[in-house]
Design a protein around this motif. Structure first.
Motif, PDB file in Angstrom:
ATOM      1  N   VAL A 268      -0.652  13.240 -11.046  1.00  0.00           N
ATOM      2  CA  VAL A 268      -0.688  12.291  -9.935  1.00  0.00           C
ATOM      3  C   VAL A 268       0.744  11.959  -9.532  1.00  0.00           C
ATOM      4  O   VAL A 268       1.610  11.749 -10.390  1.00  0.00           O
ATOM      5  CB  VAL A 268      -1.417  10.989 -10.345  1.00  0.00           C
ATOM      6  N   ARG A 269       1.014  11.932  -8.235  1.00  0.00           N
ATOM      7  CA  ARG A 269       2.350  11.561  -7.756  1.00  0.00           C
ATOM      8  C   ARG A 269       2.671  10.115  -8.121  1.00  0.00           C
ATOM      9  O   ARG A 269       1.786   9.246  -8.119  1.00  0.00           O
ATOM     10  CB  ARG A 269       2.440  11.743  -6.241  1.00  0.00           C
ATOM     11  N   LEU A 270       3.943   9.876  -8.397  1.00  0.00           N
ATOM     12  CA  LEU A 270       4.359   8.532  -8.776  1.00  0.00           C
ATOM     13  C   LEU A 270       4.087   7.530  -7.661  1.00  0.00           C
ATOM     14  O   LEU A 270       3.673   6.392  -7.919  1.00  0.00           O
ATOM     15  CB  LEU A 270       5.854   8.528  -9.132  1.00  0.00           C
ATOM     16  N   ASP A 271       4.264   7.935  -6.413  1.00  0.00           N
ATOM     17  CA  ASP A 271       4.009   6.986  -5.333  1.00  0.00           C
ATOM     18  C   ASP A 271       2.517   6.654  -5.214  1.00  0.00           C
ATOM     19  O   ASP A 271       2.148   5.547  -4.802  1.00  0.00           O
ATOM     20  CB  ASP A 271       4.577   7.462  -3.991  1.00  0.00           C
ATOM     21  N   ALA A 272       1.649   7.568  -5.617  1.00  0.00           N
ATOM     22  CA  ALA A 272       0.214   7.265  -5.636  1.00  0.00           C
ATOM     23  C   ALA A 272      -0.111   6.279  -6.752  1.00  0.00           C
ATOM     24  O   ALA A 272      -0.957   5.393  -6.595  1.00  0.00           O
ATOM     25  CB  ALA A 272      -0.596   8.546  -5.803  1.00  0.00           C
ATOM     26  N   MET A 273       0.556   6.429  -7.901  1.00  0.00           N
ATOM     27  CA  MET A 273       0.369   5.464  -8.989  1.00  0.00           C
ATOM     28  C   MET A 273       0.812   4.079  -8.546  1.00  0.00           C
ATOM     29  O   MET A 273       0.133   3.079  -8.817  1.00  0.00           O
ATOM     30  CB  MET A 273       1.164   5.909 -10.223  1.00  0.00           C
ATOM     31  N   ILE A 274       1.940   4.016  -7.842  1.00  0.00           N
ATOM     32  CA  ILE A 274       2.433   2.717  -7.368  1.00  0.00           C
ATOM     33  C   ILE A 274       1.450   2.118  -6.368  1.00  0.00           C
ATOM     34  O   ILE A 274       1.186   0.909  -6.375  1.00  0.00           O
ATOM     35  CB  ILE A 274       3.831   2.874  -6.738  1.00  0.00           C
ATOM     36  N   GLY A 275       0.860   2.950  -5.533  1.00  0.00           N
ATOM     37  CA  GLY A 275      -0.144   2.455  -4.583  1.00  0.00           C
ATOM     38  C   GLY A 275      -1.342   1.859  -5.284  1.00  0.00           C
ATOM     39  O   GLY A 275      -1.863   0.807  -4.881  1.00  0.00           O
ATOM     40  N   ALA A 276      -1.801   2.503  -6.362  1.00  0.00           N
ATOM     41  CA  ALA A 276      -2.926   1.964  -7.132  1.00  0.00           C
ATOM     42  C   ALA A 276      -2.546   0.656  -7.802  1.00  0.00           C
ATOM     43  O   ALA A 276      -3.373  -0.271  -7.907  1.00  0.00           O
ATOM     44  CB  ALA A 276      -3.374   2.988  -8.171  1.00  0.00           C
ATOM     45  N   LEU A 277      -1.300   0.555  -8.258  1.00  0.00           N
ATOM     46  CA  LEU A 277      -0.833  -0.686  -8.880  1.00  0.00           C
ATOM     47  C   LEU A 277      -0.747  -1.810  -7.848  1.00  0.00           C
ATOM     48  O   LEU A 277      -1.153  -2.948  -8.126  1.00  0.00           O
ATOM     49  CB  LEU A 277       0.529  -0.460  -9.532  1.00  0.00           C
ATOM     50  N   GLU A 278      -0.240  -1.495  -6.667  1.00  0.00           N
ATOM     51  CA  GLU A 278      -0.171  -2.500  -5.598  1.00  0.00           C
ATOM     52  C   GLU A 278      -1.563  -3.029  -5.264  1.00  0.00           C
ATOM     53  O   GLU A 278      -1.759  -4.245  -5.060  1.00  0.00           O
ATOM     54  CB  GLU A 278       0.477  -1.898  -4.353  1.00  0.00           C
ATOM     55  N   ALA A 279      -2.541  -2.143  -5.225  1.00  0.00           N
ATOM     56  CA  ALA A 279      -3.914  -2.548  -4.923  1.00  0.00           C
ATOM     57  C   ALA A 279      -4.455  -3.468  -6.013  1.00  0.00           C
ATOM     58  O   ALA A 279      -5.126  -4.470  -5.729  1.00  0.00           O
ATOM     59  CB  ALA A 279      -4.803  -1.321  -4.767  1.00  0.00           C
ATOM     60  N   ALA A 280      -4.165  -3.146  -7.274  1.00  0.00           N
ATOM     61  CA  ALA A 280      -4.660  -3.960  -8.387  1.00  0.00           C
ATOM     62  C   ALA A 280      -3.988  -5.320  -8.430  1.00  0.00           C
ATOM     63  O   ALA A 280      -4.618  -6.327  -8.792  1.00  0.00           O
ATOM     64  CB  ALA A 280      -4.441  -3.217  -9.707  1.00  0.00           C
ATOM     65  N   LEU A 281      -2.704  -5.381  -8.059  1.00  0.00           N
ATOM     66  CA  LEU A 281      -1.965  -6.641  -8.083  1.00  0.00           C
ATOM     67  C   LEU A 281      -2.163  -7.460  -6.816  1.00  0.00           C
ATOM     68  O   LEU A 281      -1.930  -8.671  -6.815  1.00  0.00           O
ATOM     69  CB  LEU A 281      -0.467  -6.360  -8.260  1.00  0.00           C
ATOM     70  N   GLY A 282      -2.563  -6.791  -5.743  1.00  0.00           N
ATOM     71  CA  GLY A 282      -2.677  -7.491  -4.474  1.00  0.00           C
ATOM     72  C   GLY A 282      -1.328  -7.804  -3.864  1.00  0.00           C
ATOM     73  O   GLY A 282      -1.181  -8.744  -3.085  1.00  0.00           O
ATOM     74  N   ARG A 283      -0.304  -7.016  -4.208  1.00  0.00           N
ATOM     75  CA  ARG A 283       1.049  -7.217  -3.702  1.00  0.00           C
ATOM     76  C   ARG A 283       1.694  -5.871  -3.431  1.00  0.00           C
ATOM     77  O   ARG A 283       1.372  -4.882  -4.082  1.00  0.00           O
ATOM     78  CB  ARG A 283       1.919  -7.981  -4.707  1.00  0.00           C
ATOM     79  N   GLU A 284       2.632  -5.855  -2.480  1.00  0.00           N
ATOM     80  CA  GLU A 284       3.376  -4.635  -2.192  1.00  0.00           C
ATOM     81  C   GLU A 284       4.688  -4.618  -2.959  1.00  0.00           C
ATOM     82  O   GLU A 284       5.291  -5.672  -3.203  1.00  0.00           O
ATOM     83  CB  GLU A 284       3.655  -4.510  -0.686  1.00  0.00           C
ATOM     84  N   ALA A 285       5.112  -3.438  -3.320  1.00  0.00           N
ATOM     85  CA  ALA A 285       6.359  -3.279  -4.059  1.00  0.00           C
ATOM     86  C   ALA A 285       7.520  -3.061  -3.101  1.00  0.00           C
ATOM     87  O   ALA A 285       7.379  -2.442  -2.045  1.00  0.00           O
ATOM     88  CB  ALA A 285       6.255  -2.091  -5.004  1.00  0.00           C
ATOM     89  N   LEU A 286       8.673  -3.602  -3.474  1.00  0.00           N
ATOM     90  CA  LEU A 286       9.925  -3.292  -2.797  1.00  0.00           C
ATOM     91  C   LEU A 286      10.515  -2.085  -3.515  1.00  0.00           C
ATOM     92  O   LEU A 286      10.853  -2.169  -4.704  1.00  0.00           O
ATOM     93  CB  LEU A 286      10.884  -4.482  -2.869  1.00  0.00           C
ATOM     94  N   ARG A 287      10.629  -0.967  -2.843  1.00  0.00           N
ATOM     95  CA  ARG A 287      10.982   0.281  -3.508  1.00  0.00           C
ATOM     96  C   ARG A 287      12.421   0.701  -3.229  1.00  0.00           C
ATOM     97  O   ARG A 287      12.881   0.657  -2.085  1.00  0.00           O
ATOM     98  CB  ARG A 287      10.044   1.416  -3.079  1.00  0.00           C
TER      99      ARG A 287
END
Length: 337
Positions: A268-287
């Motif tokens: 899985v691409r790292l950016d896809a993992m970050i997207g799943a994490l953002e969805a679980a946290l309900g927040r967007e990441a500053l990358r």
């Protein structure tokens, strides 16, 4: 069963200990409580295991002469799961001596202890980092592991080779298994998912290496433990007593020794993992996008053919399930986050 588990206060060691204890087995947990990351998290894992009457904790270092042998003599385990190690790819650039002590001297002491007190199966943790500069995908256990990119990877390859020699010389049934990016509840604070979660919740930017294009074969902790437990019932046979289970088998022709990947085989691409994490946290990441650091590879991908042939099951929990489970644990463990 009575198991000796080294690294029992570590991420994987804790999860494996908990599984075996819940099944009614006895576990002697051996851990140094090193300060590579938060020692209180490690102690919390041992406190979690202490709820089981079958758990005995030993705090000692692998590299201390006689420490493992004395525990083996007192506990007389049926099986040894050697999970303790100095982990981390990037830290090996900072403190190489820690890897020599834990991953080379430590493995030698484990092997000598098992030689003195034989068990029905020695299970030895290794890493997908052993594949190093290999460009053939997916990574197959039969691929030559001769291009390690860090001392960490080199030390784990050396541990595999040392274990094979003892399996040959002293007929120690040994399975070495290579992990692929393990994650989940009670995870390691130095790994990306843990770091990203902490920073996103605190409003800090995250550093995304490989500019998000790097791919990892993420393996959920419960799937990994399930595979280890199932594999423990399949000690490699002596050369005179059995042969390969498939064309993918790495069973040695001179020793009861086998090398097995444990991964899902679904990078899985790292950016896809970050997207799943953002969805679980309900927040967007500053990358902050960055190139890969020294020692990292762009992609890991496990061949699961041998694992499937041996146990008929491979890790299958998707990130969309595993990441919310980690976030739920994180928020319960750090309620003020």
């Amino acid at each position: 069963m009575h198991a000796l588990i080294t690294g029992s206060a570590g991420f994987i060691g804790h999860a494996l200990s908990r599984r075996l204890l819940a099944q009614g087995h006895r576990v002697t947990g051996f851990d140094a409580m090193s300060d590579y990351y938060d020692v209180e998290l490690k102690r919390a894992r041992h406190r979690d295991l202490a709820q089981y009457s079958g758990f005995t904790a030993v705090e000692a270092r692998l590299e201390t002469p006689g420490a493992v042998r004395d525990v083996m003599e007192a506990a007389k385990p049926d099986i040894v799961f050697h999970l303790a190690a100095q982990a981390g790819v990037r830290y090996s650039l900072v403190n190489p001596q820690a890897y020599v002590d834990a991953n080379l001297v430590g493995v030698a002491n484990i092997l000598e202890a098992v030689r003195a007190h034989p068990v029905r199966h020695l299970m030895l943790a290794s890493t997908s980092s052993a594949y190093g500069g290999n460009i053939s995908l997916p990574f197959r256990e039969t691929d030559r592991a001769v291009t390690p990119l860090t001392l960490y990877a080199a030390s784990k390859i050396a541990g595999e080779a040392m274990a094979h020699s003892y399996a040959h010389l002293f007929s120690v049934p040994t399975t070495a298994f290579r992990f692929f990016t393990v994650y989940g509840p009670w995870g390691r604070p130095d790994m990306a998912l843990f770091l990203f979660t902490r920073k996103i919740l605190s409003g800090e930017p995250i550093e995304v290496f490989g500019e998000g294009a790097a791919e990892r074969d993420f393996t959920y902790i419960d799937d990994l433990v399930d595979a280890i437990v199932r594999l423990s019932d399949h000690p490699p046979p002596l050369p005179s007593e059995g042969g390969p289970v498939s064309d993918a088998d790495t069973l040695s022709n001179v020793a009861p020794y086998r090398l097995v990947n444990i991964g899902g085989g679904r990078p899985v691409r790292l950016d896809a993992m970050i997207g799943a994490l953002e969805a679980a946290l309900g927040r967007e990441a500053l990358r902050i996008l960055k190139p890969l650091p020294p020692g990292d590879v762009i992609r890991t991908h496990a061949s699961t053919a041998l694992l499937d042939a041996l146990i008929g099951k491979v890790p299958e929990t998707p990130l969309e399930v595993g990441i919310p489970a980690f976030v739920e644990w994180y928020r319960s463990y750090y309620p003020d986050a």
